[in-house]
Scaffold this motif. Structure first.
Motif, PDB file in Angstrom:
ATOM      1  N   ASP A   1      29.464  16.058  48.584  1.00 42.65           N
ATOM      2  CA  ASP A   1      28.111  15.975  48.043  1.00 42.65           C
ATOM      3  C   ASP A   1      27.500  17.375  48.119  1.00 42.65           C
ATOM      4  O   ASP A   1      27.065  17.823  49.175  1.00 42.65           O
ATOM      5  N   ALA A   2      27.509  18.097  47.000  1.00 46.19           N
ATOM      6  CA  ALA A   2      27.119  19.507  46.992  1.00 46.19           C
ATOM      7  C   ALA A   2      25.738  19.676  46.369  1.00 46.19           C
ATOM      8  O   ALA A   2      25.377  18.997  45.402  1.00 46.19           O
ATOM      9  N   ASP A   3      25.004  20.610  46.935  1.00 48.64           N
ATOM     10  CA  ASP A   3      23.661  20.928  46.431  1.00 48.64           C
ATOM     11  C   ASP A   3      23.507  22.445  46.464  1.00 48.64           C
ATOM     12  O   ASP A   3      23.615  23.060  47.519  1.00 48.64           O
ATOM     13  N   VAL A   4      23.297  23.054  45.294  1.00 49.98           N
ATOM     14  CA  VAL A   4      23.177  24.512  45.179  1.00 49.98           C
ATOM     15  C   VAL A   4      21.773  24.836  44.694  1.00 49.98           C
ATOM     16  O   VAL A   4      21.321  24.299  43.673  1.00 49.98           O
ATOM     17  N   GLU A   5      21.107  25.719  45.429  1.00 53.58           N
ATOM     18  CA  GLU A   5      19.737  26.102  45.086  1.00 53.58           C
ATOM     19  C   GLU A   5      19.643  27.615  44.970  1.00 53.58           C
ATOM     20  O   GLU A   5      20.205  28.343  45.804  1.00 53.58           O
ATOM     21  N   GLY A   6      18.939  28.081  43.981  1.00 48.51           N
ATOM     22  CA  GLY A   6      18.684  29.501  43.843  1.00 48.51           C
ATOM     23  C   GLY A   6      19.772  30.230  43.078  1.00 48.51           C
ATOM     24  O   GLY A   6      20.814  29.675  42.739  1.00 48.51           O
ATOM     25  N   PRO A   7      19.544  31.518  42.809  1.00 48.60           N
ATOM     26  CA  PRO A   7      20.488  32.332  42.023  1.00 48.60           C
ATOM     27  C   PRO A   7      21.683  32.795  42.873  1.00 48.60           C
ATOM     28  O   PRO A   7      21.792  33.973  43.223  1.00 48.60           O
ATOM     29  N   VAL A   8      22.594  31.875  43.156  1.00 53.62           N
ATOM     30  CA  VAL A   8      23.730  32.223  44.015  1.00 53.62           C
ATOM     31  C   VAL A   8      24.769  33.052  43.272  1.00 53.62           C
ATOM     32  O   VAL A   8      25.703  33.595  43.901  1.00 53.62           O
ATOM     33  N   LEU A   9      24.647  33.150  41.955  1.00 49.13           N
ATOM     34  CA  LEU A   9      25.614  33.941  41.195  1.00 49.13           C
ATOM     35  C   LEU A   9      25.229  35.408  41.137  1.00 49.13           C
ATOM     36  O   LEU A   9      25.973  36.213  40.558  1.00 49.13           O
ATOM     37  N   GLU A  10      24.084  35.778  41.696  1.00 44.13           N
ATOM     38  CA  GLU A  10      23.626  37.167  41.667  1.00 44.13           C
ATOM     39  C   GLU A  10      23.641  37.736  43.080  1.00 44.13           C
ATOM     40  O   GLU A  10      22.629  38.127  43.638  1.00 44.13           O
TER      41      GLU A  10
END
Length: 380
Positions: A274-283
């Motif tokens: 169960d994954a939750d990604v917040e914000g500009p993690v690709l930068e």
């Protein structure tokens, strides 16, 4: 594995207490030739002070000396203190001798004691005398042998525990060294990419400096920014490299842009994520991006191995100053069978960037991991 046979005040403590009991008892009993009786008992107690160093000599001598009491005063079984001394002597033969020489020395002491009881009574020895003397001398000897066996076993276990501790420390150090080597290889690739970009940008700026000064200034600013990042990665690389025999990794360095691919891989292995990604993690800066990927990978690996329900909750969030990775799964009941080396690797990665790692088991039996990587310092 030998016993420490150096004498100390503790060796004299028990014989001294027995002597006090013997003096009080003899004074109260009032046997004839009281000074001689006290002298014999005092000498028998004094002989047992070095019982740990010379048990084969002093223990039989103490027993035989007490048997002589029947010639100068009361019989051995008339007083309690001589019995206590004989018990300690028999125990010493079993406790402080490695082999069965103590038993060999105890046999004549036993026979002479039986004869001594018979002479004191003036009647032939019967079965009760034989049983009484056997109950007096044999159980302390057996107890001494048991105590010696337990002490030797305890010493062996202590040596094995120390050896295991050293082995675990060696494995841990090897794991740290391997993880540092891996991080160094990965940072080397990041550094090589940054330098290549600097070369390309500098070449473009050189061509534009006369034709388009504004674009040339922009290119130079990009060179400076890339150089600052490369300098930060260089410092981390130099702090990790311990020798010059590393082999460079040839695979492309992964980052959080491949997070979904990583999650799908673990889902195919049977782990419910169960994954939750917040914000500009690709930068993210390259070093942070790579380490974040490895930390997530290790957290999911731990969950796959040790989670009781094969489920894990993953949260990755980016703020202005930090990147936070949280993973939580239900642990297995009972003691952990893991080596802990995965956590060692994650700790090494986090320490490179001056971050923070925390892990714990909650009261409801869940394992919780939190990693905080500072982002703003990565670009300096």
């Amino acid at each position: 594995m030998g016993d420490d046979r150096s004498l100390g005040w503790r060796d004299a403590l028990l014989p001294l207490l027995m002597l006090v009991v013997a003096v009080l008892e003899a004074v109260a009993y009032g046997p004839p030739r009281l000074p001689l009786v006290l002298a014999v008992e005092a000498l028998a107690c004094a002989l047992l002070v070095p019982r740990r160093r010379w048990p084969l000599v002093v223990a039989p001598a103490s027993i035989l000396l007490l048997l002589g009491l029947s010639r100068v005063g009361p019989a051995v079984d008339d007083l309690a203190a001589p019995v206590l001394v004989m018990v300690l002597a028999s125990f010493s033969l079993g406790r402080w001798l490695l082999d069965l020489r103590g038993l060999v020395a105890l046999v004549p002491c036993y026979l002479l004691t039986v004869l001594g009881v018979e002479r004191a009574d003036g009647a032939p020895a019967d079965v009760t005398d034989v049983v009484f003397v056997a109950a007096l001398l044999i159980p302390p000897y057996v107890f001494g042998r048991v105590m010696r066996t337990l002490a030797e076993r305890s010493a062996r276990l202590a040596e094995q525990a120390e050896l295991l501790s050293r082995l675990q420390a060696t494995v841990r150090d090897d794991a740290i060294a391997a993880e540092r080597a891996r991080i160094a290889r990965e940072l080397h690739d990041v550094l090589a990419h940054s330098i290549s970009a600097m070369v390309v940008q500098a070449s473009a700026g050189e061509e534009l400096v006369r034709r388009d000064p504004d674009r040339a200034a922009t290119a130079m600013a990009q060179v400076a920014e890339t150089g600052r990042r490369a300098l930060a990665e260089t410092g981390r690389l130099l702090s990790l490299v311990r020798d010059d025999h590393d082999e460079l990794g040839l695979d492309p360095d992964p980052g959080l842009d491949r997070l979904e691919e990583l999650l799908d891989q673990f889902r195919r292995s049977g782990l419910e994520v169960d994954a939750d990604v917040e914000g500009p993690v690709l930068e993210l800066p390259a070093g942070i991006d790579l380490s974040a990927y490895r930390i997530v990978q290790e957290a999911l690996t731990n969950a796959l191995k040790y989670s009781s329900d094969r489920r894990v909750r993953l949260r990755v969030r980016r703020s202005v100053r930090s990147l936070v990775i949280e993973a939580e799964n239900r642990g297995r009941p009972g003691p952990s069978t893991g080596s802990g080396l995965g956590l060692v690797g994650m700790t090494e990665r986090v320490s490179v960037f001056g971050g923070r790692i925390e892990h714990e088991f909650t009261r409801d039996g869940r394992f919780r991991l939190e990693v905080v990587l500072p982002v703003e310092t990565a670009d300096v």
